[in-house]
Scaffold this active site. Structure first.
Site, PDB file in Angstrom:
ATOM      1  CG  ASP A  11      -1.855  -1.163   1.305  1.00 22.57           C
ATOM      2  OD1 ASP A  11      -1.513  -2.231   0.777  1.00 22.57           O
ATOM      3  OD2 ASP A  11      -2.930  -1.037   1.927  1.00 22.57           O
ATOM      4  CG  ASN A  43      -3.864   3.426   1.981  1.00 24.54           C
ATOM      5  OD1 ASN A  43      -3.396   2.291   1.930  1.00 24.54           O
ATOM      6  ND2 ASN A  43      -4.992   3.706   2.609  1.00 24.54           N
ATOM      7  CG  ASN A  70     -10.160  -0.695   3.193  1.00 23.24           C
ATOM      8  OD1 ASN A  70      -9.103  -1.214   2.831  1.00 23.24           O
ATOM      9  ND2 ASN A  70     -10.217   0.178   4.169  1.00 23.24           N
ATOM     10  CG  HIS A  71      -9.080   3.522   2.104  1.00 21.46           C
ATOM     11  ND1 HIS A  71     -10.040   4.042   2.941  1.00 21.46           N
ATOM     12  CD2 HIS A  71      -8.096   3.045   2.908  1.00 21.46           C
ATOM     13  CE1 HIS A  71      -9.646   3.886   4.199  1.00 21.46           C
ATOM     14  NE2 HIS A  71      -8.475   3.274   4.199  1.00 21.46           N
ATOM     15  CG  HIS A 153      -6.851  -4.686   0.658  1.00 23.54           C
ATOM     16  ND1 HIS A 153      -5.635  -4.050   0.595  1.00 23.54           N
ATOM     17  CD2 HIS A 153      -7.666  -3.849   1.336  1.00 23.54           C
ATOM     18  CE1 HIS A 153      -5.721  -2.876   1.200  1.00 23.54           C
ATOM     19  NE2 HIS A 153      -6.941  -2.734   1.659  1.00 23.54           N
ATOM     20  CG  HIS A 178      -6.540  -3.730   5.092  1.00 20.70           C
ATOM     21  ND1 HIS A 178      -7.098  -2.500   4.793  1.00 20.70           N
ATOM     22  CD2 HIS A 178      -7.069  -4.101   6.307  1.00 20.70           C
ATOM     23  CE1 HIS A 178      -7.950  -2.161   5.767  1.00 20.70           C
ATOM     24  NE2 HIS A 178      -7.944  -3.099   6.686  1.00 20.70           N
ATOM     25  CG  HIS A 180      -1.004   0.226   5.930  1.00 18.45           C
ATOM     26  ND1 HIS A 180      -1.252   1.574   5.907  1.00 18.45           N
ATOM     27  CD2 HIS A 180      -1.740  -0.288   4.917  1.00 18.45           C
ATOM     28  CE1 HIS A 180      -2.094   1.869   4.940  1.00 18.45           C
ATOM     29  NE2 HIS A 180      -2.415   0.737   4.323  1.00 18.45           N
TER      30      HIS A 180
END
Ligand SMILES: [Fe+2]
Ligand SMILES: [Fe+2]
Length: 265
Positions: A11, A43, A70-71, A153, A178, A180
């Protein structure tokens, strides 16, 4: 089949994460000669989502495929781009009505790499079951890809480990994203699938998974809403290098690539 290398980048967080990746990519190419570079870009727009301009910058820098999570839908101007551009993926197990698509095939040096984006269901808001959708994606890619890379993810380590075993022997690699934070379990499973629970993130290690640490801590300590900004401290690249095996859809090695940003980033 000739072995190739795939660099998968965890990410990318904010402008600093983008500069970290773009700054290190030339030296990583020189050192590892990856045939394909795949990066999770969920992100990159100030910590949440992605815009067409940022996606174009990653593609121009030589990223072959961008995966999301998810973003995905936090920036509205990406919606049409997700439908138009093949090489940017949102999780395949989102609702069919949501913009975009969940897999693609890219070809370089006569090798066809299928990439699949999936979202976990545990503690995540994906509209459809991830294991069934993994099967559907592999069915669709059956005759189309020599190698397949899956970005799982997900929040729960159990669900990612489960997906690794579920796809072992059927895909070249399952890489988790996801959370991180890179995990220490990179290995090739017995069936020949390279696996890691989480690749980590490419961004500021000085924050709390990307967010300025004083803001994240305030939110956690006070239980009051706090406006989050991306941290600017201690940027690192977190990635994995996957080496494919002699047979289709098999790996021979996976190694973490964890590097501080180039000076002046
Ligand atoms: Fe993320
Ligand atoms: Fe995420």
């Amino acid at each position: 089949m000739r072995p190739i290398k795939v660099l998968f980048v965890g990410d990318v967080v904010g402008g600093l994460g983008k500069r970290t990746l773009l700054g290190l990519l030339p030296s990583l190419r020189e050192r590892y000669s990856p045939t394909f570079v795949v990066a999770n870009g969920e992100n990159i727009a100030g910590g949440i989502g992605i815009t067409p301009r940022l996606a174009d910058q990653l593609f121009a820098a030589g990223v072959d495929v961008i995966t999301l999570g998810n973003h995905t839908y936090r920036q509205r101007d990406i919606y049409a781009y997700l439908d138009e551009r093949r090489e940017i993926l949102r999780p395949a197990n989102f609702l069919r009505s949501q913009p975009g698509h969940g897999w693609c095939v890219v070809t370089r040096d006569d090798v066809r790499l299928g990439v699949v984006s999936l979202s976990g269901n545990l503690f995540m808001d994906a509209g459809r079951p991830v294991f069934a959708e993994a099967d559907a994606a592999l069915h669709a890619l059956k005759e189309q890809a020599d190698h397949v890379l899956v970005d799982m993810h997900a929040e729960a380590t159990s669900e990612k480990v489960g997906m690794g075993w579920y796809l072992d022997g059927r895909v070249t690699a399952v890489v988790g994203t996801h959370t991180h934070v890179p995990t220490a379990d990179a290995r090739v499973l017995p069936g020949g699938t390279a696996y890691i629970t989480d690749v980590g993130m490419t961004g500021p290690r000085g924050g709390v998974i990307g967010v300025k640490r004083e803001q994240a801590i305030e939110a956690m300590a006070t239980k009051m809403p706090v406006r989050f900004e991306t941290s600017t401290e201690d940027p690192w690249l977190n990635a994995v290098l996957i080496t494919t095996g002699d047979a289709p859809r098999r790996a021979s090695a996976i190694e973490p690539v964890l590097e501080p940003a180039a000076p002046g980033t």
